[in-house]
Design a protein around this motif. Sequence first.
Motif, mmCIF file in Angstrom:
data_model
loop_
_atom_site.group_PDB
_atom_site.id
_atom_site.type_symbol
_atom_site.label_atom_id
_atom_site.label_comp_id
_atom_site.label_asym_id
_atom_site.label_seq_id
_atom_site.Cartn_x
_atom_site.Cartn_y
_atom_site.Cartn_z
ATOM 1 N N ASP A 23 0.856 -1.183 0.000
ATOM 2 C CA ASP A 23 0.000 0.000 0.000
ATOM 3 C C ASP A 23 0.894 1.235 0.000
ATOM 4 O O ASP A 23 1.531 1.548 1.005
ATOM 5 C CB ASP A 23 -0.912 -0.010 1.225
ATOM 6 N N LEU A 24 0.942 1.917 -1.123
ATOM 7 C CA LEU A 24 1.800 3.095 -1.266
ATOM 8 C C LEU A 24 1.067 4.385 -0.927
ATOM 9 O O LEU A 24 1.617 5.473 -1.129
ATOM 10 C CB LEU A 24 2.356 3.173 -2.687
ATOM 11 N N TRP A 27 1.421 7.897 -2.886
ATOM 12 C CA TRP A 27 2.723 7.989 -3.560
ATOM 13 C C TRP A 27 2.624 7.411 -4.955
ATOM 14 O O TRP A 27 1.981 6.397 -5.180
ATOM 15 C CB TRP A 27 3.784 7.223 -2.774
ATOM 16 N N VAL A 29 5.124 5.976 -7.902
ATOM 17 C CA VAL A 29 6.498 5.536 -8.175
ATOM 18 C C VAL A 29 6.709 5.471 -9.678
ATOM 19 O O VAL A 29 5.877 4.936 -10.408
ATOM 20 C CB VAL A 29 6.769 4.157 -7.519
ATOM 21 N N ALA A 39 9.663 8.499 -6.200
ATOM 22 C CA ALA A 39 8.346 8.382 -5.582
ATOM 23 C C ALA A 39 7.891 9.803 -5.287
ATOM 24 O O ALA A 39 8.616 10.569 -4.647
ATOM 25 C CB ALA A 39 8.412 7.555 -4.303
ATOM 26 N N GLY A 151 2.206 5.359 3.542
ATOM 27 C CA GLY A 151 2.756 4.531 2.465
ATOM 28 C C GLY A 151 4.205 4.827 2.131
ATOM 29 O O GLY A 151 4.783 4.197 1.240
ATOM 30 N N GLU A 154 6.827 1.889 2.363
ATOM 31 C CA GLU A 154 6.640 0.948 1.258
ATOM 32 C C GLU A 154 7.167 1.525 -0.050
ATOM 33 O O GLU A 154 7.793 0.836 -0.846
ATOM 34 C CB GLU A 154 5.153 0.569 1.117
ATOM 35 N N ALA A 155 6.914 2.828 -0.288
ATOM 36 C CA ALA A 155 7.410 3.488 -1.508
ATOM 37 C C ALA A 155 8.931 3.517 -1.529
ATOM 38 O O ALA A 155 9.555 3.217 -2.556
ATOM 39 C CB ALA A 155 6.840 4.898 -1.617
ATOM 40 N N GLN A 158 10.219 0.114 -2.297
ATOM 41 C CA GLN A 158 10.052 -0.209 -3.716
ATOM 42 C C GLN A 158 11.095 0.495 -4.574
ATOM 43 O O GLN A 158 11.683 -0.120 -5.467
ATOM 44 C CB GLN A 158 8.646 0.166 -4.174
#
Length: 168
Positions: A23-24, A27, A29, A39, A151, A154-155, A158
């Motif tokens: 779950d971003l 954001w 990317v 991001a 998020g 997580e961003a 990634q």
Amino acid sequence: MRGVVVAAALLLAAAGAAQAGPDLGNWRVDAASDGQVTASLYATNKLITGNGALGYSPVLTLACRPDGEPRWSEWLQLNDAVSASRKITMSVMVDGTSKFDESWSVGPRGKLLVREGDDGIKRLVSANRLLLSWRFGLLSGRGEADFDLAGLSEAVGQIAASCNTDPP
């Protein structure tokens, strides 16, 4: 009828697969052709443009370059230029704690403020909110951008994976 059922099943499966990723939040990317991965996030507030006709939300971007140093950087993109030419003092508040000042570089046409290095990103990974404040010029007043960082970790994970490096 069978075709409609199959199409609906494929649509549900695709929706489930899309939700399986991290779950971003808000954001976005992206990867550039030169390998840089970013991001980006819009501020929750709006700034009024210089002529007062329109408002816009500044954009915070975190970037990772696969080659070269510094590998990580932060950018704040504005629609109105700041009057500084090389450096600007940015007031920073993370999660409502006390404010502190940092020096950011002024990018092309004064509409991009940049901070190199991973230390700024490091302090944000576990944060919920970021408030940035700066002066547009001597007599032009202050700008302020408020970001909901949901998020972010997580961003950053990634873009670090895409950049083939460890997160800050």
